[in-house]
Design an enzyme around this catalytic site. Sequence first.
Site, PDB file in Angstrom:
ATOM      1  N   LYS A   4       0.755  -1.201   0.034  1.00  0.00           N
ATOM      2  CA  LYS A   4       0.134  -0.222   0.061  1.00  0.00           C
ATOM      3  C   LYS A   4       0.901   1.148  -0.073  1.00  0.00           C
ATOM      4  O   LYS A   4       1.406   1.640   0.993  1.00  0.00           O
ATOM      5  CB  LYS A   4      -0.832  -0.032   1.245  1.00  0.00           C
ATOM      6  CG  LYS A   4      -1.954   1.109   1.206  1.00  0.00           C
ATOM      7  CD  LYS A   4      -2.794   1.345   2.455  1.00  0.00           C
ATOM      8  CE  LYS A   4      -3.963   2.108   2.077  1.00  0.00           C
ATOM      9  NZ  LYS A   4      -3.550   3.363   1.859  1.00  0.00           N
ATOM     10  N   ARG A  46      -3.277   7.979  -5.823  1.00  0.00           N
ATOM     11  CA  ARG A  46      -4.023   7.326  -6.805  1.00  0.00           C
ATOM     12  C   ARG A  46      -4.173   7.976  -7.979  1.00  0.00           C
ATOM     13  O   ARG A  46      -4.676   9.142  -8.062  1.00  0.00           O
ATOM     14  CB  ARG A  46      -5.446   6.779  -6.366  1.00  0.00           C
ATOM     15  CG  ARG A  46      -6.297   5.835  -7.152  1.00  0.00           C
ATOM     16  CD  ARG A  46      -6.389   4.571  -6.630  1.00  0.00           C
ATOM     17  NE  ARG A  46      -7.392   3.932  -7.069  1.00  0.00           N
ATOM     18  CZ  ARG A  46      -8.326   3.063  -6.666  1.00  0.00           C
ATOM     19  NH1 ARG A  46      -8.368   3.386  -5.152  1.00  0.00           N
ATOM     20  NH2 ARG A  46      -9.210   2.386  -7.097  1.00  0.00           N
ATOM     21  N   ARG A  80      -8.057  10.461  -7.439  1.00  0.00           N
ATOM     22  CA  ARG A  80      -9.374   9.699  -6.824  1.00  0.00           C
ATOM     23  C   ARG A  80     -10.438  10.720  -6.355  1.00  0.00           C
ATOM     24  O   ARG A  80     -11.600  10.377  -6.567  1.00  0.00           O
ATOM     25  CB  ARG A  80      -8.781   9.112  -5.469  1.00  0.00           C
ATOM     26  CG  ARG A  80      -9.573   8.873  -4.186  1.00  0.00           C
ATOM     27  CD  ARG A  80      -8.988   8.000  -3.129  1.00  0.00           C
ATOM     28  NE  ARG A  80      -9.705   7.936  -2.070  1.00  0.00           N
ATOM     29  CZ  ARG A  80      -9.457   7.439  -1.276  1.00  0.00           C
ATOM     30  NH1 ARG A  80      -8.328   6.736  -0.963  1.00  0.00           N
ATOM     31  NH2 ARG A  80     -10.140   7.518  -0.072  1.00  0.00           N
ATOM     32  N   GLU A  97      -0.642   3.901  -8.089  1.00  0.00           N
ATOM     33  CA  GLU A  97      -0.435   4.930  -7.186  1.00  0.00           C
ATOM     34  C   GLU A  97       0.867   5.629  -7.316  1.00  0.00           C
ATOM     35  O   GLU A  97       1.932   4.746  -7.995  1.00  0.00           O
ATOM     36  CB  GLU A  97      -0.154   4.262  -5.754  1.00  0.00           C
ATOM     37  CG  GLU A  97       0.003   4.989  -4.517  1.00  0.00           C
ATOM     38  CD  GLU A  97      -1.334   5.447  -4.018  1.00  0.00           C
ATOM     39  OE1 GLU A  97      -2.346   5.303  -4.615  1.00  0.00           O
ATOM     40  OE2 GLU A  97      -1.251   5.874  -2.830  1.00  0.00           O
ATOM     41  N   PHE A 123      -1.828  -1.108 -10.592  1.00  0.00           N
ATOM     42  CA  PHE A 123      -2.409  -2.324  -9.845  1.00  0.00           C
ATOM     43  C   PHE A 123      -3.599  -2.626 -10.420  1.00  0.00           C
ATOM     44  O   PHE A 123      -4.254  -3.573 -10.149  1.00  0.00           O
ATOM     45  CB  PHE A 123      -2.500  -1.965  -8.295  1.00  0.00           C
ATOM     46  CG  PHE A 123      -3.371  -0.810  -7.749  1.00  0.00           C
ATOM     47  CD1 PHE A 123      -4.322  -0.590  -8.145  1.00  0.00           C
ATOM     48  CD2 PHE A 123      -2.400   0.176  -7.325  1.00  0.00           C
ATOM     49  CE1 PHE A 123      -5.204   0.730  -7.397  1.00  0.00           C
ATOM     50  CE2 PHE A 123      -3.061   1.405  -6.947  1.00  0.00           C
ATOM     51  CZ  PHE A 123      -4.376   1.612  -7.000  1.00  0.00           C
ATOM     52  N   ARG A 180     -16.909   1.431  -1.187  1.00  0.00           N
ATOM     53  CA  ARG A 180     -16.370   0.848  -0.234  1.00  0.00           C
ATOM     54  C   ARG A 180     -16.504  -0.629   0.106  1.00  0.00           C
ATOM     55  O   ARG A 180     -17.103  -0.796   1.202  1.00  0.00           O
ATOM     56  CB  ARG A 180     -16.230   1.505   1.098  1.00  0.00           C
ATOM     57  CG  ARG A 180     -15.200   1.552   1.925  1.00  0.00           C
ATOM     58  CD  ARG A 180     -15.121   2.616   3.086  1.00  0.00           C
ATOM     59  NE  ARG A 180     -14.800   4.129   2.612  1.00  0.00           N
ATOM     60  CZ  ARG A 180     -13.386   4.353   2.347  1.00  0.00           C
ATOM     61  NH1 ARG A 180     -12.510   3.691   2.411  1.00  0.00           N
ATOM     62  NH2 ARG A 180     -13.418   5.520   1.876  1.00  0.00           N
ATOM     63  N   LYS A 192      -7.298  -2.941   3.574  1.00  0.00           N
ATOM     64  CA  LYS A 192      -6.108  -2.169   4.024  1.00  0.00           C
ATOM     65  C   LYS A 192      -5.523  -2.756   5.314  1.00  0.00           C
ATOM     66  O   LYS A 192      -6.547  -2.615   6.142  1.00  0.00           O
ATOM     67  CB  LYS A 192      -6.049  -0.657   3.741  1.00  0.00           C
ATOM     68  CG  LYS A 192      -7.188   0.036   4.436  1.00  0.00           C
ATOM     69  CD  LYS A 192      -7.398   1.440   4.102  1.00  0.00           C
ATOM     70  CE  LYS A 192      -8.461   2.003   4.735  1.00  0.00           C
ATOM     71  NZ  LYS A 192      -9.052   3.210   4.399  1.00  0.00           N
TER      72      LYS A 192
HETATM   73  P1  AMP Z   1      -7.258   4.767   1.837  1.00  0.00           P
HETATM   74  O1  AMP Z   1      -6.816   5.989   1.276  1.00  0.00           O
HETATM   75  O2  AMP Z   1      -6.733   4.471   2.944  1.00  0.00           O
HETATM   76  O3  AMP Z   1      -8.531   4.513   2.024  1.00  0.00           O
HETATM   77  O4  AMP Z   1      -6.728   3.465   1.112  1.00  0.00           O
HETATM   78  C1  AMP Z   1      -6.983   3.677  -0.242  1.00  0.00           C
HETATM   79  C2  AMP Z   1      -5.894   4.257  -1.195  1.00  0.00           C
HETATM   80  O5  AMP Z   1      -4.763   3.585  -1.045  1.00  0.00           O
HETATM   81  C3  AMP Z   1      -6.191   4.160  -2.374  1.00  0.00           C
HETATM   82  O6  AMP Z   1      -7.148   4.954  -3.253  1.00  0.00           O
HETATM   83  C4  AMP Z   1      -4.837   4.383  -3.395  1.00  0.00           C
HETATM   84  O7  AMP Z   1      -4.517   5.775  -3.583  1.00  0.00           O
HETATM   85  C5  AMP Z   1      -3.788   3.747  -2.092  1.00  0.00           C
HETATM   86  N1  AMP Z   1      -3.197   2.697  -2.527  1.00  0.00           N
HETATM   87  C6  AMP Z   1      -1.733   2.534  -2.413  1.00  0.00           C
HETATM   88  N2  AMP Z   1      -1.338   1.346  -3.087  1.00  0.00           N
HETATM   89  C7  AMP Z   1      -2.485   0.520  -3.366  1.00  0.00           C
HETATM   90  C8  AMP Z   1      -2.717  -0.606  -4.008  1.00  0.00           C
HETATM   91  N3  AMP Z   1      -1.607  -1.491  -4.115  1.00  0.00           N
HETATM   92  N4  AMP Z   1      -3.816  -0.851  -4.340  1.00  0.00           N
HETATM   93  C9  AMP Z   1      -5.113  -0.011  -4.376  1.00  0.00           C
HETATM   94  N5  AMP Z   1      -4.877   1.274  -3.532  1.00  0.00           N
HETATM   95  C10 AMP Z   1      -3.683   1.694  -3.258  1.00  0.00           C
END
Ligand code: AMP
Length: 574
Positions: free
Chosen positions: A257, A262, A277, A307, A348, A424, A430
Site C-alpha cells: 500500500k 491514486r 481519486r 499509485e 495495480f 467501499r 487495507k
Molecule cells: P485509504 O486512502 O487509506 O482508504 O486507502 C486507499 C488508497 O490507497 C487508494 O485510493 C490508493 O490511493 C492507495 N493505494 C496504495 N497502494 C495501493 C494498492 N496497491 N492498491 C490499491 N490502492 C492503493
Amino acid sequence: MKYSELVGLYEYLEQTPSRLSKIEKIAAFFREADAKTLDKVVLLMQGKVFPPYSEKEMGVADKLMIKVIASSAGFSQSEVENEFRKTGDLGLAVEKMLSVKKQKNLVNRELDVTKVFENLQKLASVEGKGSQDSKISLIKELISSAQPKEAKYIVRTVLEQMRVGVAEGVLRDSIASAFFEFKDQEEKKKTISAIEWAWFLRPDYAEIAKIAKEHGLRGLEKVTVEVGKPYQVLLAEKAQDLKEALNTFERPILEFKYDGARVCIHKKGGKLWFYTRRLEDVTKQFPDLVKLVASGIKAHECIIEGEMLGTDAKSGSPLPFQQLSQRIKRKYDIEQMARTIPIQVNLFDIVYLDGRDLFSETLEKRKKLLESVINVIPGKFQLAEKLVTKNIKEAEKFYERALKARQEGVMVKNLDASYQPGRRVGYWLKVKPIMETLDLVITGAEWGTGKRTSWFGTFILSCRRDEGFAECGMMGTGIKEKKSVDEDVTFDELTEQLKLYIISKKGNEVKVKPKIVVEIAYEEIQKSPTYSSGFALRFPRLLRVRTDKSPEEADDVGRIERLYSQQRGRKSAF
Ligand code: AMP
C-alpha cells in the site's frame, strides 16, 4: 423557468429537516423542469454551475463580492462590510440591504434560471487584464434585477457557500421519484441502485438526471465509463490485522500500500488524461507521466490505475506523499517541479481496454490484462509489488518489507472479485499500523452546512507549545448527530460547550478559549506549512472528550514531532 421558483425551493429545503419531504419537493421540481433547464437546475441545487469534477472556478472572493454588492445596490463598501460583520454571511447581508433599500429597483426584469446559470458560468472564463471588471458586471447584471432573496442565493452560489445542503443521496432518490414509478420496494431499490451505478461512472447528477428523464432505466443501465472522463474508484476497507485480512478471502493477493496518490490514467490513441481519486484532472501537472505512458503502455485505448509516488531526484527512492502533493497543486513551473520531484507509478488495476469495460471481470483476469499492456520501466512505471499467499508468515514478511520501504502497509485483495466503482465494498482490505492517539485542545470551530447549520461542524485542534497552543488540524469526524450510546459526543453538545468560550468571530469561523480537551485518533502526521505547529493530522477522528484532563495536560508539539519521526519504517503492529 423563473429563478424565483428555484429560490422558493432553496427556502423550502433550508427550512425542512425531513428527508422525505425534501425528496418529494425536489422530485416535483425536476419533473416540471424542461429538458433544457433540468441539468442547470440540478447543478444549481448543489450550489454549482459546473460538474463536480470540473476544474473551472468562478474565482470570486468576499472582497470582490463586497464591491459588487455595494455598486449594484447603491451602498458604500463599508456599509456592506458592516453588515457582513454582523451576519458573517454575504448572502444574508445582501438580502437585508436590498430589503431595506428605499430606492426600489429600477430594472424590473424577472431573472430566469438560464440567465443566472449562464452569467455564473461566464465568470470562470474571464481571465487576464480587466477580468475583475468583467466579473463585476456579470454579477451586477444579476443582482440589480434580483429580488432580495434571489440576491442572497446568487451571492452564496458565487462564493460557493450554499448552505442548502442537498446531499448526494437526496439527489439520487429525488431523480428516482421524479422519473420512475415503482410497484414495490424491491423495484424502488433496483432503480435507485441503477441511478447510483450510473453516477459512479459519470459522477454528475445533472447528466444522470437528463439520461433518466430522456432514456429511462435502459439509458441508465447503458452508462459506462468514457475514456477521458473521471469515474469513482473502488475503495478499500480497513482490516483489523493481517491475519483477519488473509482469512477473509479464499484467494488473497497482497500488494504494497504505497504512500502516494491514486492516479487513473486514461489513454485514447495519443490523447491522455490523468485523474486523482477525487476526480481532479491533473494531466497538466504531470508532463513526465505523459512521456512514461508513451513508452509504458502498449494498448491503443485503456484506463489503468496505480499509485503515484514522488521520488528523490538523485537516489530515485520514494518520498512521503507530501512531496508529491506539491506537484498535484502546482500551476506554474511545472517542468521544473517534474525535475525536482520525479515520479514513480506503481500500477495495480485496469478497468477499460480497447472498447470494453472490465468491471465485471475478476481481479485475476484484470491483472493479467494489465500485465499484457504494460512495458515496465523499472523504478518509474512498474507493476505494484505483489504476493499471492494464504500463509501468514510469508504475508508478515511482505508487510515488513512494505513498511521498511517506507510505504503505508499492504492491501489485501480478493483475486475472485469484480471491480465496484465508487464503493467501499470488502473486495480490498487495507492493513496498516495504528497510530497512538493524541490529547488535543479545541481552539476554534466552523459552523456546519446543510442540516448542521445550527451546529459547529468542524473543529480546530491544537497542541501545547511553550506557554500557548499551536494548531495542528481540523476535525469533523467521530462526532455524532444523535446519541446512540452514552459515550457518544454530539455536535449539539460540543457546540453548546464551545459557545461559552467564543473569543472572536470571522465569517463562518470562531476562535475559542482553549478549554476542551479531546482524544484524537488519526491516520498519519504530516509536516504542514498551513498550521502554526508545523504539523497536520491526516484524517483526525474524535474518540472522546477528556473531561479528566485540563488543557495544560494536553500533548505538546514535542510529542507530535516524536510520533512523526517514528511513524516511518515502524515495526508491524501485531
Ligand atoms: P485509504 O486512502 O487509506 O482508504 O486507502 C486507499 C488508497 O490507497 C487508494 O485510493 C490508493 O490511493 C492507495 N493505494 C496504495 N497502494 C495501493 C494498492 N496497491 N492498491 C490499491 N490502492 C492503493
